[in-house]
Design a protein around this motif. Structure first.
Motif, PDB file in Angstrom:
ATOM      1  N   LEU A 226     -17.707  10.015   7.757  1.00 20.78           N
ATOM      2  CA  LEU A 226     -17.447  10.262   9.127  1.00 20.78           C
ATOM      3  C   LEU A 226     -18.434   9.614  10.025  1.00 20.78           C
ATOM      4  O   LEU A 226     -18.374   8.876  11.071  1.00 20.78           O
TER       5      LEU A 226
ATOM      6  N   LYS B 106     -13.806  22.658  10.689  1.00 18.42           N
ATOM      7  CA  LYS B 106     -13.266  21.339   9.901  1.00 18.42           C
ATOM      8  C   LYS B 106     -12.561  20.417  10.774  1.00 18.42           C
ATOM      9  O   LYS B 106     -12.135  20.828  11.860  1.00 18.42           O
ATOM     10  N   PRO B 107     -12.611  19.234  10.218  1.00 22.82           N
ATOM     11  CA  PRO B 107     -11.946  18.104  10.821  1.00 22.82           C
ATOM     12  C   PRO B 107     -10.541  18.507  11.050  1.00 22.82           C
ATOM     13  O   PRO B 107      -9.795  18.635  10.104  1.00 22.82           O
TER      14      PRO B 107
ATOM     15  N   TRP C  54      -9.824   9.105  19.770  1.00 21.45           N
ATOM     16  CA  TRP C  54      -9.103   9.740  18.814  1.00 21.45           C
ATOM     17  C   TRP C  54      -8.389  10.846  19.476  1.00 21.45           C
ATOM     18  O   TRP C  54      -7.749  11.798  19.007  1.00 21.45           O
TER      19      TRP C  54
ATOM     20  N   VAL D 254     -17.857  19.102  14.380  1.00 17.90           N
ATOM     21  CA  VAL D 254     -17.459  18.891  13.011  1.00 17.90           C
ATOM     22  C   VAL D 254     -18.598  18.005  12.180  1.00 17.90           C
ATOM     23  O   VAL D 254     -18.925  18.284  11.066  1.00 17.90           O
TER      24      VAL D 254
ATOM     25  N   TYR E 142     -16.165  19.030  20.356  1.00 17.49           N
ATOM     26  CA  TYR E 142     -15.476  19.275  18.938  1.00 17.49           C
ATOM     27  C   TYR E 142     -15.775  18.453  17.778  1.00 17.49           C
ATOM     28  O   TYR E 142     -16.266  19.042  16.783  1.00 17.49           O
ATOM     29  N   LEU E 143     -16.172  17.049  18.114  1.00 16.74           N
ATOM     30  CA  LEU E 143     -16.616  16.055  17.105  1.00 16.74           C
ATOM     31  C   LEU E 143     -18.004  16.441  16.568  1.00 16.74           C
ATOM     32  O   LEU E 143     -18.313  16.429  15.450  1.00 16.74           O
TER      33      LEU E 143
ATOM     34  N   LEU F 114     -18.262  13.956   5.515  1.00 18.74           N
ATOM     35  CA  LEU F 114     -19.086  13.955   6.748  1.00 18.74           C
ATOM     36  C   LEU F 114     -20.213  12.841   7.044  1.00 18.74           C
ATOM     37  O   LEU F 114     -20.189  12.165   7.844  1.00 18.74           O
TER      38      LEU F 114
ATOM     39  N   ILE G 294      -8.858  13.655  13.422  1.00 16.45           N
ATOM     40  CA  ILE G 294      -9.899  12.762  12.718  1.00 16.45           C
ATOM     41  C   ILE G 294      -9.347  12.514  11.166  1.00 16.45           C
ATOM     42  O   ILE G 294      -9.850  11.489  11.054  1.00 16.45           O
TER      43      ILE G 294
END
Length: 73
Positions: A10, A45-46, A29, A39, A35-36, A7, A50
């Motif tokens: 990311l 979970k990605p 993406w 995450v 949603y991002l 993370l 991603i």
């Protein structure tokens, strides 16, 4: 790599490539910003999109706890 380190990677990628914009990263993406955000907070979970953008794949493993004997093959 731990989830926390992933993370952090990311977040750093979004900061560098998209000037910190989750919306821009999500659009590029093909995912929603909501949603991002989930995450990044560790709530989900990605997904594959991603992981592919970052050059990662998910590998899950299971380890016995100290109190659980490991069965012999």
């Amino acid at each position: 790599m731990t989830q926390e380190r992933f993370l952090a990677y990311l977040r750093e990628t979004i900061r560098k490539r998209y000037h910190g914009s989750q919306t821009a990263a999500a659009k590029q993406w093909g995912i929603s910003q909501a949603y991002l955000s989930d995450v990044l907070r560790g709530n989900r979970k990605p997904g594959q999109s991603i992981l592919e953008q970052l050059g990662f794949e998910r590998i899950e493993s299971y380890m016995p706890t100290r109190s659980t004997p490991c069965p012999k093959p």
